[in-house]
Write a protein that holds these residues in place. Structure first.
Motif, PDB file in Angstrom:
ATOM      1  N   TRP A  62       7.956 -16.062  -7.601  1.00  0.00           N
ATOM      2  CA  TRP A  62       8.714 -15.400  -6.860  1.00  0.00           C
ATOM      3  C   TRP A  62       9.849 -15.690  -8.000  1.00  0.00           C
ATOM      4  CZ3 TRP A  62      12.764 -16.987  -5.063  1.00  0.00           C
ATOM      5  CH2 TRP A  62      12.619 -18.363  -3.750  1.00  0.00           C
ATOM      6  N   ASN A 106       5.749  -2.693   2.131  1.00  0.00           N
ATOM      7  CA  ASN A 106       5.348  -4.209   2.231  1.00  0.00           C
ATOM      8  C   ASN A 106       6.978  -4.915   1.880  1.00  0.00           C
ATOM      9  OD1 ASN A 106       5.524  -3.496  -0.043  1.00  0.00           O
ATOM     10  ND2 ASN A 106       4.088  -4.644  -0.912  1.00  0.00           N
ATOM     11  N   GLN A 107       7.785  -4.243   2.139  1.00  0.00           N
ATOM     12  CA  GLN A 107       8.831  -4.223   1.709  1.00  0.00           C
ATOM     13  C   GLN A 107       9.921  -4.444   2.744  1.00  0.00           C
ATOM     14  OE1 GLN A 107      10.421  -1.676  -1.699  1.00  0.00           O
ATOM     15  NE2 GLN A 107       9.666  -2.817  -2.870  1.00  0.00           N
ATOM     16  N   GLY A 140      10.161  -8.110  -1.207  1.00  0.00           N
ATOM     17  CA  GLY A 140       9.510  -8.210  -1.012  1.00  0.00           C
ATOM     18  C   GLY A 140       7.969 -10.026  -1.821  1.00  0.00           C
ATOM     19  N   PRO A 141       7.121  -9.240  -1.910  1.00  0.00           N
ATOM     20  CA  PRO A 141       6.736 -10.318  -1.891  1.00  0.00           C
ATOM     21  C   PRO A 141       6.282 -10.983  -2.896  1.00  0.00           C
ATOM     22  CG  PRO A 141       4.935  -8.306  -1.795  1.00  0.00           C
ATOM     23  CD  PRO A 141       6.462  -7.438  -1.817  1.00  0.00           C
ATOM     24  N   ASP A 142       6.562 -10.634  -4.137  1.00  0.00           N
ATOM     25  CA  ASP A 142       6.717 -12.120  -4.931  1.00  0.00           C
ATOM     26  C   ASP A 142       8.358 -11.689  -5.758  1.00  0.00           C
ATOM     27  OD1 ASP A 142       6.678  -9.576  -6.270  1.00  0.00           O
ATOM     28  OD2 ASP A 142       5.066  -9.342  -7.253  1.00  0.00           O
ATOM     29  N   ASP A 248       4.144 -10.829   9.178  1.00  0.00           N
ATOM     30  CA  ASP A 248       3.357 -10.857   8.086  1.00  0.00           C
ATOM     31  C   ASP A 248       3.868 -11.112   6.789  1.00  0.00           C
ATOM     32  OD1 ASP A 248       4.734  -7.914   8.607  1.00  0.00           O
ATOM     33  OD2 ASP A 248       3.507  -7.037   7.580  1.00  0.00           O
ATOM     34  N   ILE A 249       5.681 -10.891   6.677  1.00  0.00           N
ATOM     35  CA  ILE A 249       6.902 -11.511   5.884  1.00  0.00           C
ATOM     36  C   ILE A 249       6.962 -12.948   5.822  1.00  0.00           C
ATOM     37  CG2 ILE A 249       8.225 -10.730   4.755  1.00  0.00           C
ATOM     38  CD1 ILE A 249       7.796  -7.761   4.946  1.00  0.00           C
TER      39      ILE A 249
END
Length: 358
Positions: A62, A106-107, A140-142, A248-249
């Motif tokens: 990331w 997803n942010q 964010g995810p990455d 989930d995050i």
């Protein structure tokens, strides 16, 4: 809990002056770090777009991108490169926001206020001792993008800790959000302790009969504490939302770390609220003390006027110059009259001293 507060003092970054705010996107980027899937810092210089491309090409790791007060155009360039939601990009440019957590797909957009405290010698020099800044985080995810407004936080020290502790990096981008929040909240506690010393000193001045105080100083310190309250109070609700609504995050270990930060935040909120209440009570006490002092002054003035009244009355009587005033022909009348005046004044003085009017 990891020790992110005790980083060396020389690792802290000095903020640029207002006329040195970067004009280009490259200058606005304070840091661009890439961490691989094992949590290790990838050596090399990456631009903001190269870093994300490297992570996504390898399928692991990331990016941590740090920005300093980007302009609207600069933030939009970052938003396009990282696919950041346009509403987040708009908010990231605007400083002086309340601490909050907002989610877009997803942010996650996380805002924490930073507080700086100006050292001063005495409580009489507490004007503008509190200055607020802001750290915004786009998770964010990455990737995680940190945007700094105002006074510096301990982001530079956090980067050094991350470099030496890759096991923390395995927790992913949200670990940066936790470290920043942890450092800023610990700073809240330190500043609250400093303000407590100021309030204690002010209380001593108010209740010390030999010490003169100005009621305006209490208002000044109360204004500074109110500014801090407005900056830190909303963070507790934001962190509860972060812990409870975004599982989930944030992994379970990270939620545990954030609960610890929330506990410190609540302690800081209670401390500052208590100081605010003490100052409110101190204002009432100060007003009462001023009223008491004014009453004492008026009593002393009234006592002095009362002591002068008998001689004034006697002098007024003998100043009427009537023909049938046998005392006017007394050989020692002048001296007797002065003696009577002195005895009256002395008698009233002794009486008022015993009554504690003087």
């Amino acid at each position: 809990m990891f020790d992110t507060v005790s980083a060396p003092k020389d690792l802290r970054r000095t903020p640029p002056a207002r006329d040195q705010i970067p004009d280009t996107l490259e200058e606005a980027v304070e840091r661009c770090s890439v961490y691989d899937g094992d949590g290790k810092l990838v050596e090399g210089d990456f631009s903001h777009d190269e870093a994300l491309a490297h992570v996504r090409s390898t399928g692991s790791g990331w990016v941590w991108l740090g920005l300093l007060e980007p302009s609207q155009d600069q933030m939009m360039d970052i938003a396009r490169a990282y696919d950041v939601h346009e509403l987040i990009a708009e908010d990231a440019v605007t400083a002086h926001q309340r601490p909050k957590v907002e989610r877009y797909d997803n942010q996650l957009f996380f805002v924490v206020r930073s507080i700086s405290y100006r050292d001063h010698e005495t409580v009489h020099d507490t004007k503008e001792i509190i200055e607020t800044g802001e750290v915004q985080m786009i998770i964010g995810p990455d990737f995680i993008i940190t945007i700094r407004h105002g006074k510096p936080s301990t982001i530079r020290a956090i980067r050094q800790v991350m470099k030496n502790a890759p096991e923390q990096c395995l927790l992913g981008p949200p670990v940066i959000a936790w470290m920043i929040a942890d450092n800023l909240v610990d700073e809240y506690l330190r500043i609250a302790a400093e303000l407590q010393s100021d309030v204690d000193e002010l209380e001593d001045d108010v209740f010390d009969p030999e010490q003169a105080f100005a009621i305006e100083q209490i208002y000044t310190l109360k204004r500074e504490i109110l500014e801090m309250r407005h900056s830190i109070d909303p963070l507790a609700q934001a962190m509860r939302s972060l812990i409870e609504s975004h599982r989930d995050i944030f992994s379970k270990p990270l939620r545990s770390y954030f609960r610890d930060v929330l506990d410190h935040e609540l302690i800081a909120v209670d401390m500052v609220a208590s100081l605010d209440e003490r100052l409110t009570a101190l204002i009432d006490a100060g007003v009462a003390m001023i009223s008491i002092q004014q009453n004492e002054d008026m009593r002393k003035i009234s006592a002095l006027v009362g002591m002068v009244a008998p001689p004034t009355m006697i002098a007024g009587i003998y100043g009427m110059n009537f023909e049938n005033m046998p005392e006017l022909a007394t050989h020692y009348g002048y001296f007797i009259t002065l003696a009577v005046m002195a005895v009256c004044v002395l008698t009233m003085y002794v009486f008022m001293r015993r009554a504690k009017w003087l």
